[in-house]
Design a protein around this motif. Structure first.
Motif, PDB file in Angstrom:
ATOM      1  N   UNK A  17      12.965 -12.771  -8.586  1.00 59.26           N
ATOM      2  CA  UNK A  17      14.119 -12.599  -7.292  1.00 59.26           C
ATOM      3  C   UNK A  17      15.198 -11.573  -8.031  1.00 59.26           C
ATOM      4  N   UNK A  18      16.052 -11.201  -7.103  1.00 61.26           N
ATOM      5  CA  UNK A  18      17.205 -10.688  -7.699  1.00 61.26           C
ATOM      6  C   UNK A  18      18.062 -11.416  -8.519  1.00 61.26           C
ATOM      7  N   UNK A  34      26.879 -14.555  -0.123  1.00 62.16           N
ATOM      8  CA  UNK A  34      26.058 -14.291   1.209  1.00 62.16           C
ATOM      9  C   UNK A  34      26.832 -14.851   2.112  1.00 62.16           C
ATOM     10  N   UNK A  46      28.045 -18.622   0.199  1.00 64.25           N
ATOM     11  CA  UNK A  46      27.119 -18.920  -0.581  1.00 64.25           C
ATOM     12  C   UNK A  46      27.314 -17.873  -1.737  1.00 64.25           C
ATOM     13  N   UNK A  58      22.879 -22.509  -6.136  1.00 61.44           N
ATOM     14  CA  UNK A  58      22.745 -23.395  -4.930  1.00 61.44           C
ATOM     15  C   UNK A  58      24.515 -23.811  -4.808  1.00 61.44           C
ATOM     16  N   UNK A  59      25.322 -23.067  -4.956  1.00 62.74           N
ATOM     17  CA  UNK A  59      26.661 -23.302  -4.640  1.00 62.74           C
ATOM     18  C   UNK A  59      27.184 -22.477  -3.566  1.00 62.74           C
ATOM     19  N   UNK A  60      28.220 -23.219  -3.170  1.00 57.61           N
ATOM     20  CA  UNK A  60      29.141 -22.705  -2.110  1.00 57.61           C
ATOM     21  C   UNK A  60      30.457 -22.638  -2.372  1.00 57.61           C
ATOM     22  N   UNK A  76      31.047 -26.252  -3.465  1.00 59.23           N
ATOM     23  CA  UNK A  76      29.941 -27.569  -3.141  1.00 59.23           C
ATOM     24  C   UNK A  76      28.860 -27.004  -3.693  1.00 59.23           C
ATOM     25  N   UNK A  77      28.214 -28.092  -4.471  1.00 59.63           N
ATOM     26  CA  UNK A  77      26.895 -27.925  -5.181  1.00 59.63           C
ATOM     27  C   UNK A  77      26.273 -29.110  -5.246  1.00 59.63           C
ATOM     28  N   UNK A 137      25.837 -33.108   0.216  1.00 59.29           N
ATOM     29  CA  UNK A 137      24.412 -32.968   0.461  1.00 59.29           C
ATOM     30  C   UNK A 137      24.155 -34.209   1.768  1.00 59.29           C
ATOM     31  N   UNK A 174      16.745 -13.730  -1.380  1.00 59.69           N
ATOM     32  CA  UNK A 174      15.206 -14.010  -2.006  1.00 59.69           C
ATOM     33  C   UNK A 174      15.234 -15.493  -2.069  1.00 59.69           C
ATOM     34  N   UNK A 175      15.385 -16.141  -3.107  1.00 60.33           N
ATOM     35  CA  UNK A 175      15.025 -17.654  -3.117  1.00 60.33           C
ATOM     36  C   UNK A 175      16.201 -18.608  -2.720  1.00 60.33           C
ATOM     37  N   UNK A 176      17.524 -17.663  -2.470  1.00 57.07           N
ATOM     38  CA  UNK A 176      18.716 -18.514  -1.913  1.00 57.07           C
ATOM     39  C   UNK A 176      18.889 -17.961  -0.694  1.00 57.07           C
ATOM     40  N   UNK A 177      19.527 -18.886   0.413  1.00 55.31           N
ATOM     41  CA  UNK A 177      19.862 -18.790   1.531  1.00 55.31           C
ATOM     42  C   UNK A 177      20.917 -19.061   2.096  1.00 55.31           C
ATOM     43  N   UNK A 231      25.218 -23.936   6.068  1.00 53.98           N
ATOM     44  CA  UNK A 231      23.980 -24.402   5.254  1.00 53.98           C
ATOM     45  C   UNK A 231      23.764 -23.584   4.068  1.00 53.98           C
ATOM     46  N   UNK A 232      23.350 -24.057   2.943  1.00 56.06           N
ATOM     47  CA  UNK A 232      23.010 -23.164   1.962  1.00 56.06           C
ATOM     48  C   UNK A 232      21.942 -23.727   1.065  1.00 56.06           C
ATOM     49  N   UNK A 233      21.075 -23.389   0.305  1.00 61.59           N
ATOM     50  CA  UNK A 233      20.163 -23.869  -0.346  1.00 61.59           C
ATOM     51  C   UNK A 233      19.170 -22.809  -1.122  1.00 61.59           C
ATOM     52  N   UNK A 234      18.204 -23.399  -1.879  1.00 61.79           N
ATOM     53  CA  UNK A 234      17.153 -22.997  -2.441  1.00 61.79           C
ATOM     54  C   UNK A 234      15.761 -23.067  -1.489  1.00 61.79           C
ATOM     55  N   UNK A 248      12.496 -22.695  -1.778  1.00 58.15           N
ATOM     56  CA  UNK A 248      11.289 -23.727  -1.980  1.00 58.15           C
ATOM     57  C   UNK A 248      11.559 -25.113  -1.987  1.00 58.15           C
ATOM     58  N   UNK A 249      12.752 -25.649  -2.589  1.00 56.74           N
ATOM     59  CA  UNK A 249      13.288 -26.992  -2.311  1.00 56.74           C
ATOM     60  C   UNK A 249      13.367 -27.325  -0.944  1.00 56.74           C
ATOM     61  N   UNK A 289      22.626 -28.761   1.334  1.00 57.41           N
ATOM     62  CA  UNK A 289      23.852 -28.434   0.918  1.00 57.41           C
ATOM     63  C   UNK A 289      24.591 -27.878   1.927  1.00 57.41           C
TER      64      UNK A 289
END
Lengths: 439, 453
Positions: free
Chosen positions: A170-171, A359, A374, A392-394, A437-438, B221, B373-376, B400-403, B405-406, B449
């Motif tokens: 991944x990037x 993002x 994000x 995974x943080x915003x 937020x994480x 969360x 890719x893995x984060x959105x 919303x935000x997250x990985x 696969x999880x 998240x």
């Protein structure tokens, strides 16, 4: 163009002929290897007419059928928006926006320059998969209108980007720049990319809380875009802007100065006039924290009772086409640099986060200044050092709050890009107490 | 056109040519004002050549430039091919000659402009009747395209594509607080699907007004239930882009991450891409390489079983073509893109899903998203708290935000109520595509998240 204008004026009170020709090519690299060369040659013709005070528009991709173009434009005035403006006629300044070296760059040179950057980065990061892209473009805009304006300018564009991948494919990190003239990533900049990549190998999470957050130039567009929306003539005319009544008032920290600067030499959006033929001029949007100016096209200026500012462009956040309706858009939107290097800013942070790309910058309640981003690529800073990539943080807030929480402004100005299109220049800026937020 | 395109090509390597005539009709209201009524006509072409594994591709404006553009492509392709380490073999695609015409129940091309304008105005006025509404952007968009495709293998396709969609963005305001809700209608070639949605539009307007009284969501969360609108964007952003094989064709590490057969979710989860499902924003017969679009299972019962291909990526990975090479228009080379992607229908009724949540959020509608890719990440239009199995107070501004696969593994319930979106836009490789379909039933996700203040 003259024939078309004449034909249109036989049936309309006012008319404007707009022609844009664009030629571009780019080379892309995948996993370190040249993958392909692509390009495009396009021409767009747009006729705008005013009949009985109403605007009509017709677009084509050639001059082939003038009669049809005029007929369609005249027909569309039947439903056209009532307008109170006249097409302008003021002399346009001379702007350095065309670099022959960019315009004439061969495929071979483009490829060689791209290969040089990738191979130098690859030496510092053996075994890492690297993608890249490099491109050059030339755009010529010609406008002729019934008020007597006749103008033409050409602008070149040169862009370069490299992106590294993580061991999962991944990037991981990247860098990008764009200019009206030819540039290169020097060895210091290549080293900076490699350092970011190495720091990102260590993945960390942080507890939800308030942090000192540094936005690098690559991420700053997401905050500046909200100011663009707030000072857009559209939001002023429609009264959706939260700062509509605040001209002359202090809205940001007094160290913040933002310009809309079309006259910048070889800037990524430098131009002699806007897409309506209004002469370019540089204006302070925010000066020492005080709101100084909005950005108008002809229609919104007339509607809101202001002078046009030369910000009418056939563009939107996700479109840059002749057929896109004119709206107020920034030229080179520039946050003026301060006096600390990015390194110095980071060095002073005990615990904080450096946001290098985001993002979701194009979503949410943009005109209200709100952001909830994000952190695409961000680094945890401990005792002045990048110690890992924040996962995974915003980060969230409102620009009308956070630009009053400024800690420091960097000295190095770089291009910043709103998702797909370059929008201006910014240094890194650090802010106090942003909510992250994480997990 | 067939002769012009065929004569422009030679037998060297692989070559193809596209030519398009596109008419775009736009009617737009901003607040009470009619902002735009335009009919734009564009035409142009795009040429590609592949020589020794190197691509050259250029766009052009008039058909008579096809021949010289092919030569330019060949020049670039030879330059690139000379440096390529592995020759590239395109996956085989059937050679076809075909003509496709669109015949919807009610053809928007036959409807007078006045009638379209009246329809947009009616919905727009309905929204503006609510005093909380600050402004609206109501847009009717109709894209009618005739697309020609030819390659030097003998394929020639002449196809029509048609899409009519009406979107309404509702903005409400109180003090400095502005809220937005949007609604889309149609999204297919059939004009009749745009009509008769007054009740839905009024309901969305009431929601936009109610958001002004809603509390901002708190960062943290949550267990969330996504409605089909939000879940559709989630699957598009979080998973769909990753299933586009151009991202992994030259990326062995990602190929390993995306090994077919890997567990991606619970057995209740299946994800499908289907351009051949008619009447959605991402529907088409042939893609921009002349390959017929087909239904592709991406995840079946929790296991990764497929991905989306162009002829290049299918050839590289030794898999079958899927017909997913798409381009915004003739200015662009095709890249691998989703068509209509959706989470397949499950079994859990919505009421049961809500009742199973002690404390969480019910999020409705999407407000744009992005992936790396893995984060959105993506925004939602509005939400409600769920307390002790019941939907309670309204919340606003949830992002919303997250990985990926999880999050896929955290989908613990899939509803029995699949719904597709009516309009979608999707950006990739500098091309922002209007025709992007996505959908889902209601889904329940654990540990999501949410960003907020």
């Amino acid at each position: 163009m003259e024939k078309l204008l004449k034909l249109a004026l036989g049936r309309a009170e006012q008319a404007e002929v707009y022609v844009r020709t664009e030629s571009s090519q780019s080379a892309r690299f995948t996993n370190g290897v040249l993958k392909g060369i692509s390009g495009s040659d396009t021409i767009g013709v747009q006729l705008r007419v005013i009949v009985d005070g109403r605007l009509g528009v017709a677009t084509a991709t050639s001059f082939e059928d003038r009669e049809d173009l005029v007929k369609r434009a005249i027909e569309s005035t039947r439903y056209g928006e009532p307008v109170k403006f006249r097409f302008p006629n003021a002399p346009a300044p001379n702007v350095k926006s065309f670099d022959p070296k960019v315009a004439e760059m061969s495929q071979e040179e483009l490829v060689a320059r791209g290969e040089s950057v990738i191979s130098r980065l690859s030496k510092l990061l053996p075994g890492v998969s690297i993608d890249g892209g490099i491109g050059n473009s030339v755009k010529t805009v010609k406008i002729l209108n019934s008020s007597g304006f006749s103008g033409e300018y050409s602008a070149t564009g040169f862009s370069l980007g490299v992106y590294t991948k993580s061991d999962k494919g991944f990037g991981q990190t990247g860098d990008w720049d764009e200019s009206g003239k030819v540039f290169d990533f020097d060895d210091a900049r290549i080293e900076e990319i490699a350092a970011k990549h190495r720091a990102a190998d260590n993945r960390v999470t942080v507890p939800t809380g308030k942090y000192t957050v540094v936005f690098t130039p690559m991420a700053m567009w997401s905050l500046l875009l909200r100011l663009v929306a707030g000072v857009s003539g559209d939001a002023i005319a429609k009264s959706t802007s939260p700062i509509k009544e605040k001209l002359g008032e202090k809205i940001f920290d007094s160290r913040i100065t933002v310009l809309d600067d079309p006259l910048m030499e070889y800037g990524l959006r430098s131009c002699a006039f806007d897409d309506e033929g209004v002469a370019s001029r540089t204006k302070a949007i925010v000066e020492n924290g005080v709101l100084k100016s909005f950005m108008f096209d002809l229609a919104t200026a007339a509607e809101a009772g202001f002078e046009p500012t030369g910000n009418g462009f056939k563009r939107a956040l996700f479109a840059d086409d002749v057929e896109v309706k004119v709206s107020p858009q920034p030229t080179n939107f520039v946050l003026k640099p301060g006096d600390l290097s990015t390194e110095e800013i980071i060095r002073d942070i005990k615990e904080g986060i450096v946001v290098d790309s985001v993002m979701g910058g194009h979503t949410g309640n943009i005109v209200a200044g709100e952001f909830s981003l994000n952190i695409g690529s961000g680094f945890l800073v401990k005792d002045g050092k990048l110690v890992g990539k924040v996962m995974d943080a915003m980060v969230a807030g409102n620009i009308y709050d956070v630009f009053n929480q400024v800690l420091a402004i960097g000295s190095e100005s770089r291009a910043t890009r709103a998702v797909f299109y370059g929008m201006g220049y910014s240094p890194a800026v650090s802010f106090k107490d942003l909510v992250v937020a994480c997990k | 056109m067939k002769e012009i395109l065929r004569k422009a090509m030679t037998t060297e390597g692989y070559q193809d040519l596209r030519y398009e005539d596109v008419t775009t009709t736009t009617i737009q209201y901003t607040g009470r004002e009619l902002k735009e009524v335009s009919v734009a006509r564009k035409s142009g072409g795009h040429a590609r050549a592949l020589v020794n594994g190197g691509w050259g591709s250029y766009s052009f404006t008039t058909p008579d430039a096809a021949r010289t553009t092919i030569e330019k492509c060949l020049g670039a392709a030879r330059l690139v091919g000379g440096r390529s380490k592995s020759p590239l073999v395109l996956a085989k695609a059937p050679v076809v000659e075909d003509v496709i015409r669109v015949a919807p129940k009610v053809d928007p091309r036959q409807i007078p402009l006045d009638q379209k304008k009246a329809l947009a105005e009616e919905y727009n006025s309905l929204v503006l009747a609510n005093p909380a509404v600050q402004t609206t952007v109501t847009t009717y968009t109709e894209i009618a395209a005739r697309k020609f495709f030819a390659n030097n293998e003998g394929t020639y396709i002449d196809q029509e594509q048609l899409l009519a969609v009406l979107t309404i963005r509702i903005m409400t305001k109180e003090g400095n607080l502005v809220q937005r809700v949007s609604v889309a209608l149609g999204g297919s070639p059939d004009y009749s699907l745009l009509e008769g949605h007054q009740a839905l539009v009024e309901e969305k307007t009431r929601q936009a007004a109610a958001l002004l009284k809603a509390e901002p969501v708190k960062a943290g969360r949550y267990t969330v239930i996504l409605d089909p609108g939000a879940a559709g964007v989630f699957i598009h952003e979080a998973f769909g882009h990753l299933s586009e094989a151009d991202g992994l064709a030259d990326n062995p590490k990602l190929q390993k991450t995306m090994t077919l057969g890997s567990e991606f979710g619970l057995p209740i989860l299946s994800v499908v891409d289907d351009p051949s499902w008619e009447g959605h924003p991402g529907s088409y017969v042939y893609d921009e390489e002349g390959v017929k679009g087909a239904r592709t299972y991406l995840i079946r019962e929790g296991k990764l079983v497929g991905r989306l291909h162009s002829r290049e990526t299918a050839g590289k990975l030794g898999e079958e073509v899927t017909g997913n090479a798409r381009a915004k228009d003739y200015s662009f080379a095709p890249v691998v893109r989703m068509s209509n992607i959706f989470i397949d229908k499950g079994e859990t009724p919505f009421d049961e899903m809500v009742a199973s949540v002690d404390s969480g959020l019910y999020l409705v509608g999407a407000a744009g998203g992005q992936t790396s890719g893995e984060a959105f990440t993506f925004g939602t239009q509005l939400g409600y708290k769920i307390e002790n199995g019941k939907i309670t107070g309204m919340v606003r501004d949830a992002v919303l935000s997250g990985n990926l696969f999880e999050t896929l593994r955290n989908i613990v319930a899939v509803g029995n109520d699949l719904e597709m979106n009516r309009s979608g836009g999707c950006g990739k490789a500098g091309q922002i595509l209007v025709g992007s379909g996505h959908g889902a039933p209601h889904i329940k996700i654990l540990n999501m998240t949410i960003g907020g203040k």
